[in-house]
Design an enzyme around this catalytic site. Structure first.
Site, short mmCIF file in Angstrom:
data_model
loop_
_atom_site.label_atom_id
_atom_site.label_comp_id
_atom_site.label_asym_id
_atom_site.label_seq_id
_atom_site.Cartn_x
_atom_site.Cartn_y
_atom_site.Cartn_z
CE LYS A 192 28.21 -70.76 -87.63
NZ LYS A 192 26.88 -72.08 -87.12
CD GLU B 102 26.98 -61.77 -74.27
OE1 GLU B 102 27.53 -62.28 -73.60
OE2 GLU B 102 26.08 -61.87 -74.99
CB CYS C 207 23.97 -63.91 -72.38
SG CYS C 207 23.61 -62.39 -73.19
CD GLU D 154 25.50 -69.06 -70.03
OE1 GLU D 154 24.83 -67.79 -70.07
OE2 GLU D 154 26.32 -69.23 -70.56
#
Length: 341
Positions: free
Chosen positions: A32, A113, A147, A242
């Site tokens: 996906k 993650e 990230c 973040e």
């Protein structure tokens, strides 16, 4: 059957690693892709079919996560979910996977993650030129849309001013333009990211001192100036949350131990970097800087496959160590067989 949900920012590299790891361990997968990058995933699936992978081993399932994500994760035949993306989505997947659906005969495994709030720490003994270059590279490479991006710079007070000055100079020297012409700074991914990043810049202006950037950038696209905000408190939002964009927060540490405390003052724990010439400080950091990937005298982005198995602590995910040998075990089930003669 596993569900592979890769991110948009490395639409081929991470997709290939996540998918092939599950397949070589003996699984079939539903891929996906992230909504902004479905075509690359489609071409990858086509390529795998061309090289002889049997039909049905990889199944391409594009669509919005809000439309099909919960169905795929919650299905009783789903054995595992391999996900790379935001903390919020990862936690939602983990919560949904923990619920047992009618007909489900296993506990689903989640390999996740989920991002980071990574930092470059600069000790008083560091090479300030190298450290400054690494801070800029870590913060603004791919517009901070990694990230592992170094969105925090934590600098010893004795070298704070000189490092900040160098970072400002190097940041202002970055030239923006079209990615296909390999400019140092390109656009961010879409309107939603553009708006979110600009909002964080306004927050940052109230939490510190704007010393570079801080505005929209010229260009036909979602261009934002690489932004540096100095004198930021360790508990400020731009030091904690973040942003996933070209925004760097600078914090001053009273001493090396204080720098490590600031580094650890986050819910994330993905990557980190320490610049120092003190071997004792490296040994201290090995034990006390809490991140899945820690680098000494090197930027905190750009993990090398086969050399730097990748994955982080805390809200950065399940510390899956992609690219390492142990990673394959996450997609297998151990079984002991014995026979008595």
């Amino acid at each position: 059957v596993g569900i592979v949900i890769p991110p948009w920012n490395f639409p081929l590299a991470i997709l290939v690693g996540m998918t092939t790891a599950a397949i070589v361990a003996g699984n079939t997968v539903l891929v996906k892709p992230a909504s902004p990058s479905p075509v690359i995933a489609a071409k990858f699936v086509e390529l795998m079919e061309q090289v002889g992978l049997p039909a049905g081993v990889i199944n391409y399932v594009p669509g919005k996560g809000s439309d099909i994500g919960d169905y795929l994760v919650g299905h009783p035949k789903t054995r595992f979910i391999s996900f790379t993306g935001s903390k919020e989505t990862g936690l939602h997947i983990n919560e949904l996977a923990a619920k047992t659906a009618p007909g489900q005969i296993w506990i689903k495994r989640v390999v996740a993650e989920m991002g980071g709030k990574d930092a470059v720490v600069v000790d008083a003994s560091a090479d300030v030129e190298q450290a400054s270059t690494a801070i800029v590279q870590s913060a603004f490479g791919f517009q901070g849309q990694k990230c592992s991006a170094g969105s925090r710079a934590i600098v010893h007070k004795d070298v704070y001013d000189v490092v900040l000055t160098k970072v400002i100079e190097k940041t202002k020297a970055l030239v923006g333009g079209s990615p296909d012409q390999n400019f140092a700074v390109g656009p961010v991914v879409d309107q939603s990211a553009y708006d979110k990043i600009l909002e964080y810049i306004e927050i940052g202006k109230n939490e510190g001192r704007l010393v570079a950037g801080g505005e929209k950038a010229a260009g036909n696209g979602y261009f934002i100036q690489p932004t540096v905000i100095a004198d930021v408190a360790e508990d400020a939002r731009i030091m904690q949350e973040e942003i996933f964009g070209p925004v760097l927060a600078f914090a001053k540490a009273e001493n090396f131990e204080h720098a490590v405390e600031i580094f650890n003052n986050t819910e994330y724990g993905l990557t980190g970097s320490l610049y120092s010439a003190d071997r004792a400080h490296f040994e201290y950091a090995e034990k006390r800087m809490h991140s899945g990937n820690l680098y000494f005298n090197r930027k905190c982005t750009g993990a090398l496959v086969g050399v730097h198995p990748f994955g982080g602590f805390n809200m950065s995910g399940t510390d899956s160590k992609a690219g390492g040998r142990d990673y394959l075990l996450l997609f297998s089930q151990a079984k002991a067989v014995s026979e008595q003669f």
